[in-house]
Design an enzyme around this catalytic site. Structure first.
Site, short mmCIF file in Angstrom:
data_model
loop_
_atom_site.label_atom_id
_atom_site.label_comp_id
_atom_site.label_asym_id
_atom_site.label_seq_id
_atom_site.Cartn_x
_atom_site.Cartn_y
_atom_site.Cartn_z
N GLY A 22 6.81 4.72 8.25
CA GLY A 22 5.72 6.09 8.26
C GLY A 22 6.12 6.66 9.77
CB SER A 23 4.09 9.05 11.67
OG SER A 23 2.88 8.44 11.54
CB THR A 24 6.46 7.64 16.16
OG1 THR A 24 7.89 7.56 15.82
CG2 THR A 24 6.48 6.95 17.45
CD GLU A 25 1.04 9.04 17.99
OE1 GLU A 25 0.25 8.22 18.30
OE2 GLU A 25 2.04 9.15 18.99
CE LYS A 55 -1.57 2.96 2.76
NZ LYS A 55 -1.94 4.26 1.77
CB CYS A 57 12.87 9.00 8.43
SG CYS A 57 13.80 8.13 7.18
N GLY A 92 2.78 3.93 13.51
CA GLY A 92 3.25 2.77 13.98
C GLY A 92 2.67 2.09 15.12
CD GLU A 147 13.33 0.79 9.05
OE1 GLU A 147 13.83 1.74 9.95
OE2 GLU A 147 14.19 -0.12 8.80
P1 NAP Z 1 2.09 8.10 8.07
O1 NAP Z 1 1.00 9.02 8.29
O2 NAP Z 1 2.24 7.17 9.31
O3 NAP Z 1 1.62 7.37 6.86
C1 NAP Z 1 2.67 6.30 6.46
C2 NAP Z 1 1.62 5.19 5.60
O4 NAP Z 1 0.78 4.61 6.69
C3 NAP Z 1 0.84 5.76 4.49
O5 NAP Z 1 0.83 5.00 3.42
C4 NAP Z 1 -0.44 6.02 5.08
O6 NAP Z 1 -1.50 6.08 4.18
C5 NAP Z 1 -0.47 4.67 5.97
N1 NAP Z 1 -1.61 4.83 7.20
C6 NAP Z 1 -1.90 6.00 7.61
N2 NAP Z 1 -2.77 5.68 8.78
C7 NAP Z 1 -2.68 4.36 8.96
C8 NAP Z 1 -3.18 3.36 9.78
N3 NAP Z 1 -3.94 3.78 10.86
N4 NAP Z 1 -3.17 1.91 9.62
C9 NAP Z 1 -2.48 1.71 8.61
N5 NAP Z 1 -1.67 2.52 7.67
C10 NAP Z 1 -1.75 3.76 7.77
O7 NAP Z 1 3.51 8.88 7.85
P2 NAP Z 1 3.57 9.77 6.74
O8 NAP Z 1 2.95 11.32 7.29
O9 NAP Z 1 3.12 9.65 5.41
O10 NAP Z 1 5.28 9.82 6.64
C11 NAP Z 1 6.03 10.79 7.23
C12 NAP Z 1 6.51 10.03 8.41
O11 NAP Z 1 7.24 8.70 8.15
C13 NAP Z 1 7.48 10.64 9.26
O12 NAP Z 1 7.42 10.67 10.71
C14 NAP Z 1 8.78 10.08 8.77
O13 NAP Z 1 9.97 10.06 9.77
C15 NAP Z 1 8.40 8.49 8.73
N6 NAP Z 1 9.36 8.09 8.00
C16 NAP Z 1 10.33 7.11 8.36
C17 NAP Z 1 11.37 6.28 7.67
C18 NAP Z 1 12.12 5.25 8.17
O14 NAP Z 1 12.75 4.57 7.37
N7 NAP Z 1 12.38 5.41 9.47
C19 NAP Z 1 11.12 6.70 6.16
C20 NAP Z 1 10.30 7.58 5.76
C21 NAP Z 1 9.39 8.35 6.50
P3 NAP Z 1 -2.04 7.43 3.92
O15 NAP Z 1 -1.00 7.91 2.83
O16 NAP Z 1 -3.39 7.29 3.09
O17 NAP Z 1 -2.02 8.39 4.93
#
Ligand code: NAP
Ligand code: MG
Length: 496
Positions: A244-247, A191, A300, A249, A266
Site C-alpha cells: 500500500g502507500s508509504t504513509e 485484509k 506502484c 506503511g 511493498e
Molecule cells: P493504503 O491506503 O495504504 O491502503 C492499503 C491497505 O491498507 C488497504 O487495505 C487499507 O484499507 C489498509 N489500511 C489503511 N490504513 C491502515 C492502517 N492505519 N493500518 C492498517 N491498514 C491500513 O494504500 P492504497 O491507497 O489502498 O493503495 C495505493 C498505494 O499502494 C500506492 O501508494 C501504491 O504505490 C501502493 N502500492 C504498492 C505496491 C507495491 O508492491 N509496492 C503495489 C500496489 C500498490 P482501506 O482499503 O480500508 O483503506
C-alpha cells in the site's frame, strides 16, 4: 451490456460468498456492519460486503493460531502443500471469466486486461509458488568452535501472518501474499482493500475447495482504520505483510512495535523512465505510454517521471501526446475500452487535486489535464495526461499520484539525469532506453531502485525478486527471496 453479459455479471456477483471467512466458515461481521461495493464505471452501488471489527480480527487470529498449532497444514509434506496450492491455480483458471468480471466491476479496469493479465498472472503466481514448496532448504555449516559438530540451518514457518493489500490489482496482490505464506506452512488473516474485496472473498472459497484446511486462510473485509489497525497491532500475529502507500506503511511499522512482529512492506513509487537520444523511439514511445497509462496509472511501478534527452524531447513528447489522446477511456466492461475509470471517488478527488496543483504551479498539459477530466456519466474517469514545463520541486513531480498522469522533463547528460532520477524519497523501479550498452550498464549501477528495466518497462515475474529501495519498502517478494519473508531461520549445533 448485452443480456448474456448482464447474466454473466449477475452470476459472478451472486457467486461471491457473503460475510467474513473465519475458521473455514462464512460469518457475519460482529455488529452486522456493511460497506457498499461501488462500480467505478457508474458510481452505482452493486452489492455490500461485511465491515469487520477488531473483535472479528481477534476471532480470525484465534482461528489461524489454532490451525497453525493444531491443524494438519504444517504437518503436511511440502509436496502435499504444493499440490494444494497448484490446485488453487487450476481453480482460478476454471473460474477465470467469473473472476475477470468481478475484478473489472470492482476496480474499473478494462475487461480485456482482467482476462489477459490479472487472471492468468494470478494462476501463474500460485503455480510458481507451488513449485517452491519442495525447494525450501537450509545449509550445513562448518563451524570452528572447539569440538566435533554437525551444524545446519532449517527454515520454519513464522506462524500467523497478517496480510493487508491495496485496490489496484486486488486478486494478484492476494496471490502475491497468500501463495508464499501457504507453501511455507503459515496460517493467514488477509485484509483486502475496502473498495475491492470481491475477488479475495471468492479466492478464499476456491482455496478451501482446493483443499486448504479450515483456519489456514481467513479473510476479514473492512476498513483500514478498523481491521487493518487491529491486525497490525495484534499481539498474537507473528508478521504483517503489507502492500500500500508509504504513509500507511509507516503506521504499520508503529503498530507492529508492540510485539515486535516481523514486517515486510511493498510501498509507493515515483519511478523515473529515462530516454536517451540514441534510443529506439519506435519501442520507447509506446512502452513509455503503457508504463504510465496501463491500469489507469494505478500501478506502484508506473513510470511516472519521464526524462528525455533534449535531442529527441519534442519527438518523444509529441509521440506520447498522440498516443495518450488515442487511448479509448470508458467503462471497464466495454470490450473496446483501453483505460477504465479510477477505482474510487476518493481517489478521483485526490488525482484531480494533483492536476489542479500542477496547473497552479505552472505545468502545462499537452494531453488530458484538469479541464478534460470529466468522463462518462458518474464514473470516476480521468483522461490520460502528460504534463510538461515541470520542475523537480513541484508536488506533481515529487509525490506519487497513482493515476494516469505523466510528468516530463528534458536533460542533457548522464550525471544530470542520474541526479534528477535519484532525487526522490522512493526507489521502486526505473526505466532506461538507449542502444549503447555501456550507458545502459552505467545507468543500471547508478539508479537507486529495486527494479531496473532496460529498453522495456514493468517486467514483473514470479521468479524475479521485487521490492523497493528507500521508502518504497522492506524486503523482497517473488523468487526464492520471498522465503525469507515467510520463514524463521533456525541454527542447529549438534555435538557428536
Ligand atoms: P493504503 O491506503 O495504504 O491502503 C492499503 C491497505 O491498507 C488497504 O487495505 C487499507 O484499507 C489498509 N489500511 C489503511 N490504513 C491502515 C492502517 N492505519 N493500518 C492498517 N491498514 C491500513 O494504500 P492504497 O491507497 O489502498 O493503495 C495505493 C498505494 O499502494 C500506492 O501508494 C501504491 O504505490 C501502493 N502500492 C504498492 C505496491 C507495491 O508492491 N509496492 C503495489 C500496489 C500498490 P482501506 O482499503 O480500508 O483503506
Ligand atoms: Mg469497487
Amino acid at each position: 451490456m448485452s443480456a448474456t453479459e448482464s447474466t454473466a455479471v449477475d452470476a459472478a456477483l451472486a457467486a461471491v460468498p457473503r460475510g467474513l471467512f473465519i475458521g473455514g466458515a462464512w460469518v457475519e461481521a460482529t455488529g452486522g456492519g456493511v460497506i457498499p461495493v461501488v462500480d467505478p464505471s457508474t458510481g452505482e452501488e452493486i452489492m455490500e460486503i461485511a465491515a469487520g471489527t477488531a473483535a472479528d480480527v481477534d476471532l480470525a487470529v484465534a482461528a489461524a493460531r489454532d490451525a497453525y498449532e493444531n491443524g494438519p497444514w504444517t504437518r503436511l509434506s511440502p509436496s502435499e502443500r504444493g499440490r494444494i496450492v497448484w490446485r488453487i491455480a487450476e481453480l482460478v483458471e476454471e473460474h477465470g471469466e467469473e473472476l475477470a468480471l468481478l475484478e473489472t466491476l470492482d476496480v474499473g479496469k478494462p475487461i480485456a486486461a482482467s482476462r489477459a493479465a490479472d487472471v492468468p498472472l494470478t494462476a501463474d503466481y500460485f503455480r510458481y509458488m507451488a513449485g517452491l514448496a519442495t525447494k525450501i532448504t537450509g545449509e550445513t555449516v562448518a563451524i570452528s568452535t572447539p569440538g566435533e559438530w554437525h551444524s545446519f540451518t532449517v527454515r520454519e514457518p513464522l506462524g500467523v501472518i497478517g496480510q493487508i493489500i491495496p485496490w489496484n490489482f486486488p486478486m494478484l496482490m492476494a496471490a502475491w501474499k497468500l501463495a508464499p505464506a501457504l507453501v511455507t506452512g503459515n496460517a493467514v488473516v488477509l485484509k483486502p482493500a475496502e473498495d475491492t474485496s470481491l475477488t479475495a472473498l471468492r479466492l478464499a472459497q476456491l482455496a478451501q475447495e482446493a483443499g486448504v484446511p479450515d483456519g489456514v486462510v481467513n479473510v476479514v473485509t473492512g476498513y483500514g482504520h478498523v481491521v487493518g489497525v487491529a491486525l497490525a497491532g495484534h499481539p498474537d500475529v507473528d508478521k504483517i505483510a503489507f502492500t500500500g502507500s508509504t504513509e500507511t506503511g509507516r503506521e504499520i511499522v508503529r503498530a507492529a512495535a508492540g510485539n515486535l512482529k516481523k514486517v515486510s512492506l511493498e510501498l509507493g513509487g515515483k519511478s523515473p523512465n529515462i530516454i536517451f537520444g540514441d534510443a529506439d523511439l519506435s519501442q520507447a514511445i509506446p512502452t513509455s505510454a503503457d508504463a504510465i497509462f496501463y491500469n489507469a496509472g494505478e500501478s506502484c511501478v508506473a513510470g511516472s517521471r519521464l526524462y528525455v534527452h533534449h535531442d529527441v524531447y519534442d519527438e518523444v513528447i509529441d509521440g506520447l501526446a498522440v498516443r495518450a489522446k488515442a487511448i479509448r477511456v470508458g467503462p471497464g466492461l466495454d470490450p473496446e475500452t483501453e483505460m477504465g475509470p479510477l477505482t474510487s471517488r476518493r481517489h478521483l478527488d485526490r488525482v484531480r487535486g494533483f492536476l489542479e496543483s500542477g496547473a497552479a504551479e505552472g505545468a502545462e498539459a499537452v494531453a488530458g489535464g484538469v479541464r478534460d477530466g470529466a468522463g462518462d456519466g458518474d464514473g470516476f474517469f480521468v483522461d490520460p495526461t502528460i504534463l510538461v514545463n515541470t520542475r523537480p520541486d513541484m508536488k506533481v513531480v515529487r509525490e506519487e499520484i497513482f493515476g494516469p498522469v505523466l510528468v516530463a522533463q528534458g536533460f542533457d547528460d548522464v550525471d544530470e539525469v542520474v541526479a534528477l532520477a535519484n532525487d526522490s524519497q522512493f526507489g521502486l523501479a526505473a526505466g532506461v532506453w538507449t542502444k549503447d550498452l555501456a550507458t545502459a550498464h552505467r545507468m543500471v549501477r547508478r539508479l537507486r531502485a529495486g527494479s531496473v528495466y532496460v529498453n522495456s518497462y514493468t517486467v514483473t515475474d514470479p521468479a524475479l525478486p521485487f521490492g523497493g529501495f528507500r521508502q518504497s519498502g522492506w524486503g523482497r517478494e517473488h523468487g526464492r527471496e520471498v522465503l525469507e519473508l515467510y520463514t524463521e531461520l533456525k541454527s542447529v549445533a549438534v555435538a557428536i
